[in-house]
Design a protein around this motif. Structure first.
Motif, PDB file in Angstrom:
ATOM      1  N   GLY A 187       0.826  -1.206   0.000  1.00 25.12           N
ATOM      2  CA  GLY A 187       0.000   0.000   0.000  1.00 25.12           C
ATOM      3  C   GLY A 187       0.857   1.252   0.000  1.00 25.12           C
ATOM      4  N   HIS A 188       0.363   2.292  -0.677  1.00 24.93           N
ATOM      5  CA  HIS A 188       1.125   3.544  -0.695  1.00 24.93           C
ATOM      6  C   HIS A 188       0.639   4.470   0.406  1.00 24.93           C
ATOM      7  N   ILE A 189       1.616   5.057   1.122  1.00 24.08           N
ATOM      8  CA  ILE A 189       1.274   5.961   2.229  1.00 24.08           C
ATOM      9  C   ILE A 189       1.087   7.393   1.750  1.00 24.08           C
ATOM     10  N   ASP A 190       1.541   7.713   0.549  1.00 27.12           N
ATOM     11  CA  ASP A 190       1.409   9.091   0.064  1.00 27.12           C
ATOM     12  C   ASP A 190      -0.025   9.351  -0.376  1.00 27.12           C
ATOM     13  N   VAL A 191      -0.410  10.600  -0.277  1.00 31.98           N
ATOM     14  CA  VAL A 191      -1.755  11.033  -0.682  1.00 31.98           C
ATOM     15  C   VAL A 191      -1.606  12.246  -1.604  1.00 31.98           C
ATOM     16  N   VAL A 192      -2.643  12.503  -2.380  1.00 27.99           N
ATOM     17  CA  VAL A 192      -2.581  13.706  -3.219  1.00 27.99           C
ATOM     18  C   VAL A 192      -2.914  14.929  -2.365  1.00 27.99           C
ATOM     19  N   SER A 193      -2.564  16.088  -2.880  1.00 28.99           N
ATOM     20  CA  SER A 193      -2.793  17.341  -2.145  1.00 28.99           C
ATOM     21  C   SER A 193      -4.252  17.480  -1.709  1.00 28.99           C
ATOM     22  N   ALA A 194      -4.439  18.026  -0.526  1.00 25.11           N
ATOM     23  CA  ALA A 194      -5.806  18.258  -0.028  1.00 25.11           C
ATOM     24  C   ALA A 194      -6.312  19.648  -0.405  1.00 25.11           C
ATOM     25  N   GLU A 195      -5.506  20.405  -1.138  1.00 23.33           N
ATOM     26  CA  GLU A 195      -5.953  21.753  -1.528  1.00 23.33           C
ATOM     27  C   GLU A 195      -7.116  21.692  -2.517  1.00 23.33           C
ATOM     28  N   PRO A 196      -8.027  22.640  -2.498  1.00 25.51           N
ATOM     29  CA  PRO A 196      -8.143  23.746  -1.536  1.00 25.51           C
ATOM     30  C   PRO A 196      -8.792  23.288  -0.223  1.00 25.51           C
TER      31      PRO A 196
ATOM     32  N   GLY B 187      -6.898   1.012   3.285  1.00 28.57           N
ATOM     33  CA  GLY B 187      -6.410  -0.292   2.826  1.00 28.57           C
ATOM     34  C   GLY B 187      -5.189  -0.735   3.614  1.00 28.57           C
ATOM     35  N   ILE B 188      -4.289   0.215   3.915  1.00 27.79           N
ATOM     36  CA  ILE B 188      -3.100  -0.124   4.714  1.00 27.79           C
ATOM     37  C   ILE B 188      -3.531  -0.535   6.127  1.00 27.79           C
ATOM     38  N   ALA B 189      -4.447   0.239   6.715  1.00 26.52           N
ATOM     39  CA  ALA B 189      -4.928  -0.097   8.069  1.00 26.52           C
ATOM     40  C   ALA B 189      -5.552  -1.492   8.076  1.00 26.52           C
ATOM     41  N   ALA B 190      -6.309  -1.803   7.015  1.00 28.38           N
ATOM     42  CA  ALA B 190      -6.937  -3.130   6.937  1.00 28.38           C
ATOM     43  C   ALA B 190      -5.869  -4.220   6.931  1.00 28.38           C
ATOM     44  N   ALA B 191      -4.793  -4.026   6.145  1.00 27.05           N
ATOM     45  CA  ALA B 191      -3.728  -5.035   6.086  1.00 27.05           C
ATOM     46  C   ALA B 191      -3.063  -5.206   7.447  1.00 27.05           C
ATOM     47  N   VAL B 192      -2.811  -4.085   8.142  1.00 25.29           N
ATOM     48  CA  VAL B 192      -2.159  -4.155   9.458  1.00 25.29           C
ATOM     49  C   VAL B 192      -3.060  -4.893  10.453  1.00 25.29           C
ATOM     50  N   VAL B 193      -4.349  -4.555  10.444  1.00 26.92           N
ATOM     51  CA  VAL B 193      -5.271  -5.176  11.406  1.00 26.92           C
ATOM     52  C   VAL B 193      -5.448  -6.671  11.103  1.00 26.92           C
ATOM     53  N   VAL B 194      -5.405  -7.039   9.848  1.00 26.52           N
ATOM     54  CA  VAL B 194      -5.457  -8.471   9.514  1.00 26.52           C
ATOM     55  C   VAL B 194      -4.276  -9.198  10.156  1.00 26.52           C
ATOM     56  N   ALA B 195      -3.085  -8.638   9.986  1.00 26.23           N
ATOM     57  CA  ALA B 195      -1.898  -9.279  10.570  1.00 26.23           C
ATOM     58  C   ALA B 195      -2.017  -9.338  12.094  1.00 26.23           C
TER      59      ALA B 195
ATOM     60  N   LEU C 155       3.578 -13.996   5.260  1.00 29.45           N
ATOM     61  CA  LEU C 155       2.733 -12.833   4.970  1.00 29.45           C
ATOM     62  C   LEU C 155       3.623 -11.598   5.043  1.00 29.45           C
ATOM     63  N   LEU C 156       3.628 -10.821   3.968  1.00 28.23           N
ATOM     64  CA  LEU C 156       4.471  -9.616   3.922  1.00 28.23           C
ATOM     65  C   LEU C 156       3.600  -8.378   3.783  1.00 28.23           C
ATOM     66  N   ILE C 157       4.049  -7.308   4.439  1.00 28.24           N
ATOM     67  CA  ILE C 157       3.371  -6.015   4.280  1.00 28.24           C
ATOM     68  C   ILE C 157       4.422  -4.993   3.871  1.00 28.24           C
ATOM     69  N   ASN C 158       4.137  -4.296   2.782  1.00 25.72           N
ATOM     70  CA  ASN C 158       5.076  -3.345   2.188  1.00 25.72           C
ATOM     71  C   ASN C 158       4.350  -2.009   2.051  1.00 25.72           C
ATOM     72  N   THR C 159       4.797  -1.011   2.837  1.00 25.90           N
ATOM     73  CA  THR C 159       4.192   0.321   2.706  1.00 25.90           C
ATOM     74  C   THR C 159       5.223   1.259   2.094  1.00 25.90           C
ATOM     75  N   VAL C 160       4.771   2.022   1.106  1.00 24.01           N
ATOM     76  CA  VAL C 160       5.697   2.729   0.216  1.00 24.01           C
ATOM     77  C   VAL C 160       5.267   4.178   0.016  1.00 24.01           C
ATOM     78  N   THR C 161       6.199   4.968  -0.497  1.00 20.93           N
ATOM     79  CA  THR C 161       5.913   6.362  -0.845  1.00 20.93           C
ATOM     80  C   THR C 161       5.774   6.493  -2.369  1.00 20.93           C
ATOM     81  N   ASP C 162       5.382   7.677  -2.801  1.00 24.64           N
ATOM     82  CA  ASP C 162       5.552   8.121  -4.186  1.00 24.64           C
ATOM     83  C   ASP C 162       4.667   7.434  -5.226  1.00 24.64           C
ATOM     84  N   GLU C 163       3.657   6.664  -4.772  1.00 27.32           N
ATOM     85  CA  GLU C 163       2.816   6.022  -5.793  1.00 27.32           C
ATOM     86  C   GLU C 163       2.077   7.057  -6.614  1.00 27.32           C
ATOM     87  N   GLU C 164       1.621   8.121  -5.927  1.00 26.51           N
ATOM     88  CA  GLU C 164       0.817   9.122  -6.639  1.00 26.51           C
ATOM     89  C   GLU C 164       1.665   9.943  -7.616  1.00 26.51           C
ATOM     90  N   TRP C 165       2.999   9.813  -7.494  1.00 26.76           N
ATOM     91  CA  TRP C 165       3.886  10.533  -8.404  1.00 26.76           C
ATOM     92  C   TRP C 165       4.303   9.637  -9.567  1.00 26.76           C
TER      93      TRP C 165
END
Ligand SMILES: [Zn+2]
Length: 445
Positions: free
Chosen positions: A108-117, A146-154, A168-178
């Protein structure tokens, strides 16, 4: 009670914790960067927070910061991209092993798009709020839920003392939205499994295919001169209007898009046709001067069938450049000064066959939690493509709320939300998939 019903009951019992964890993750500002040099925000704090939860549940966790040069060479990212303050996380719950045990990865990607405005939000986008059975906040559905769901499953499996057959592996990453750099870095670091689930928002449908993305710019040259004087003849030094010279280029791109859409070879059962969309245009220098250049950014989406032998967009680039060249052939200036293309971001298309055991397992899991999952294609792009194409790990998306009741997307919007019922259903579907996919494959009948 069966193992399955124990696990589902345990997830129900953890519903409040699942909501709270999603809200906690929303509280970290992990707004994506749009350029390599943009400083990090709360990415490292979020990853340490997730690492702490997963370690407490018994995982071995590695939080690592890729160095420039660690990434596989790929047109996805600028060369030498750094990750200062943007670590990646890989956690492993070792399986009991044994013949035929299979590993499963949640990514799952931890990055989010801008919340502006921001002022247009009903509530603070970084302080998640429950209203009417929904949790509102930036990243709730895309994809901190989705990330929280994966963590709670584990955590639920650990609390019940269940060790799966395979890892079972969990991989949380940056930069997906880029540009998908975080998962690319994770793949380069050695993250792989027999199969992967990416709990992006899908309304609990199973997303098995996605188009590739190509980003680039076409620049059309002109020649400056006083706009209130006749331009004269370009062959003897006269002015040339770069904005007007861009018009045949735009027409050629539109025609190519139409040809692509009509080509029967581009009929895909799950994906929209390929497209070329001009998305920004910048031209001219001064309002009384013929513009000396005009630059158009292009967002190109292409199908798996259009990819070259290596899976990338070289044929697509070639088709676009040829169409523009041909459109310029009867224009002396454009022939002498052909439009220049620069291509930057390139993300590969990917597809997992609908007969793959992972697709069957996820369809069964979503059905078991009361949904009627459809097999879909993703019009945009996700890290599942990197895992599938470059990581040797077939990856499929299934996750929570993607659309509002009127069918419009909730991801990337003002007042983004996740249905709490979908959050719980996602956790249950992931748990069932983990039980199914880590066990040795059933013998063929
Ligand atoms: Zn996403």
């Amino acid at each position: 009670m069966t193992t399955t019903s124990h696990v589902l009951a345990e997830i129900d019992r953890r519903t409040d914790d699942l909501i709270r964890l999603t809200a906690d993750l929303v509280g970290f500002d992990t707004t994506v960067r749009g350029a390599a040099a943009e400083p990090a925000r709360d990415e490292a704090d979020l990853q340490e927070y997730v690492a702490g939860r997963l370690r407490a549940a018994g995982a071995t966790v590695d939080v690592f910061t890729p160095k420039p040069g660690d990434l596989p060479v790929s047109p996805q990212t600028p060369p030498g991209l750094g990750f200062d303050g943007r670590p990646q996380l890989i956690a492993r719950f070792p399986g009991t092993g044994g013949a035929g045990a299979r590993s499963l990865l949640f990514n799952g990607h931890i990055d989010v798009v801008s919340a502006e405005p921001r002022r247009e939000w009903t509530s603070d986008p970084f302080r998640a709020e429950v209203r009417d059975g929904r949790l509102y906040g930036r990243g709730t559905c895309d994809m901190k839920g989705g990330i929280a769901a994966a963590v709670v499953v584990a955590e639920a499996l650990a609390a019940l003392g269940i060790r799966l057959p395979g890892d079972l592996l969990i991989n949380t990453v940056t930069d997906e939205e880029w540009n998908g750099a975080g998962t690319l870095a994770s793949v380069g670091y050695g993250v792989r499994a027999d199969a992967a689930v990416v709990p992006e928002p899908t309304d609990l449908d199973v997303v098995v295919a996605q188009r590739g993305i190509l980003g680039g710019t076409v620049t059309v040259a002109g020649r400056p001169g006083h706009a209130e004087y006749p331009p004269g003849d370009w062959r003897t030094g006269g002015a040339v209007n770069a904005i007007e010279k861009t018009m045949p280029v735009l027409t050629a791109l539109r025609r190519l898009r139409e040809q692509w859409a009509e080509d029967p070879a581009h009929a895909h059962p799950l994906l929209p046709p390929p497209a070329i969309v001009p998305t920004t245009i910048k031209g001219g220098e001064w309002w009384v001067t013929y513009p000396a250049s005009c630059e158009v950014a292009l967002d190109v989406t292409y199908l798996p069938v259009q990819a070259d032998g290596g899976g990338w967009a070289s044929r697509v680039r070639h088709d676009i450049e040829r169409a523009v060249r041909e459109a310029c052939a009867d224009d002396g200036w454009l022939t002498a000064n052909p439009p220049r293309f620069t291509w930057d971001t390139e993300l590969p298309p990917a597809e997992v066959p609908s007969t793959h055991p992972l697709v069957r397992a996820l369809t069964a899991s979503a059905t078991a939690v009361g949904r009627t999952p459809r097999l879909l294609g993703e019009p945009s792009w996700t890290d599942a493509a990197t895992l599938t194409r470059l990581g040797g790990t077939p990856a499929v998306c299934i996750g929570p709320t993607a659309t509002r009741p009127d069918g419009s997307p909730t991801l990337h919007t003002i007042d983004e939300y996740i249905e709490i019922s979908d959050l719980v259903a996602t956790a249950k579907a992931l748990a069932l998939a983990a039980l199914d996919m880590t066990a040795p494959a059933a013998a063929a009948p």
